[in-house]
Design an enzyme around this catalytic site. Structure first.
Site, PDB file in Angstrom:
ATOM      1  N   HIS A 149      50.635  -6.459  47.610  1.00 16.37           N
ATOM      2  CA  HIS A 149      49.572  -6.406  46.599  1.00 16.37           C
ATOM      3  C   HIS A 149      49.532  -7.788  45.966  1.00 16.37           C
ATOM      4  O   HIS A 149      50.433  -8.166  45.241  1.00 16.37           O
ATOM      5  CB  HIS A 149      49.934  -5.338  45.555  1.00 16.37           C
ATOM      6  CG  HIS A 149      48.930  -5.175  44.458  1.00 16.37           C
ATOM      7  ND1 HIS A 149      48.736  -3.972  43.819  1.00 16.37           N
ATOM      8  CD2 HIS A 149      48.067  -6.039  43.865  1.00 16.37           C
ATOM      9  CE1 HIS A 149      47.803  -4.107  42.883  1.00 16.37           C
ATOM     10  NE2 HIS A 149      47.397  -5.364  42.889  1.00 16.37           N
ATOM     11  N   THR A 174      49.478   2.033  45.552  1.00 14.79           N
ATOM     12  CA  THR A 174      49.102   0.911  44.705  1.00 14.79           C
ATOM     13  C   THR A 174      47.680   1.122  44.201  1.00 14.79           C
ATOM     14  O   THR A 174      46.907   1.877  44.785  1.00 14.79           O
ATOM     15  CB  THR A 174      49.238  -0.432  45.446  1.00 14.79           C
ATOM     16  OG1 THR A 174      49.271  -1.487  44.494  1.00 14.79           O
ATOM     17  CG2 THR A 174      48.097  -0.658  46.428  1.00 14.79           C
ATOM     18  N   CYS A 205      42.551  -7.673  43.415  1.00 13.04           N
ATOM     19  CA  CYS A 205      43.641  -7.952  44.344  1.00 13.04           C
ATOM     20  C   CYS A 205      43.377  -7.281  45.691  1.00 13.04           C
ATOM     21  O   CYS A 205      42.503  -6.427  45.817  1.00 13.04           O
ATOM     22  CB  CYS A 205      44.964  -7.439  43.794  1.00 13.04           C
ATOM     23  SG  CYS A 205      45.562  -8.288  42.315  1.00 13.04           S
TER      24      CYS A 205
END
Length: 201
Positions: A62, A40, A45
């Protein structure tokens, strides 16, 4: 019941690492008992890499907390807290379904960078990190490592079976994909309520 719309489906073969991989986008998660790398890219985030230390069953989420001016983050009725809890429990419940044991879970935490410049006034990254660390502490899940805050986006490579995480800080953005994706995600979570309820183990 799982909410499969949040389950990452972007699977590919990574030639560099010579392994099957899954890319997790904002708002998604992935869990597996197989030898799969989970990847990711994080800005403001956060991602939590969770793993059963004995079985190697693991996964990654996430997510970002929406802005919540109606209540403090530590209030049990805060909308942002509900969203964070939902994101964490989606991942935990899927791990348990695959055979993980909750008492053996261990975590590594990444993200919360100050990359959305126009959102500094709500401390998006700091609030995300604060929520995650408090939640893991309350759930008695040990945090074995973390790389959070600062001003850089991060690319995370998680290998659940071994627990290994490789991290790359992105010091120079060649395009606005990361920021644009997080802006769109922020808009989505602030205009749509958390979908449904989930059973907590």
């Amino acid at each position: 019941m799982m909410n499969d719309k949040n389950l990452a489906t972007n699977c590919y073969y990574d030639r560099y690492f010579d392994t099957q991989a899954v890319k997790v986008l904002p708002g998604q998660y992935f869990a597996t008992h197989e030898n799969t790398m989970i990847v990711t890219v994080l800005g403001s985030c956060v991602s939590v890499c969770l793993r059963d230390r004995l079985s190697g069953i693991g996964g990654l989420n996430h997510f970002m907390l929406p802005r919540d001016s109606s209540a403090e983050l530590n209030s049990p009725i805060a909308a942002s807290g509900r969203y964070g809890l939902y994101a964490m429990e989606l991942l935990v419940n899927h791990l348990l379904k695959l055979g993980a044991c909750r008492s053996r879970l261990e975590a590594k935490v990444f993200g919360g960078g100050q990359v959305l410049k126009h959102m500094n006034f709500v401390n998006v990254g700091q609030r995300n990190v604060k929520f995650v660390m408090e939640h893991l502490r309350n759930e008695l899940i040990p945090v074995l490592g973390k790389d959070v805050l600062d001003i850089y986006p991060r690319k995370v490579y998680f290998f659940p079976q071994s627990g290994k995480v490789m991290l790359k800080k992105i010091h120079s953005l060649h395009n606005t994909t990361i920021i644009d994706r997080e802006k769109a995600y922020m808009h989505e979570i602030e205009t749509q309520p958390v979908a449904g309820e989930i059973d907590l183990f």
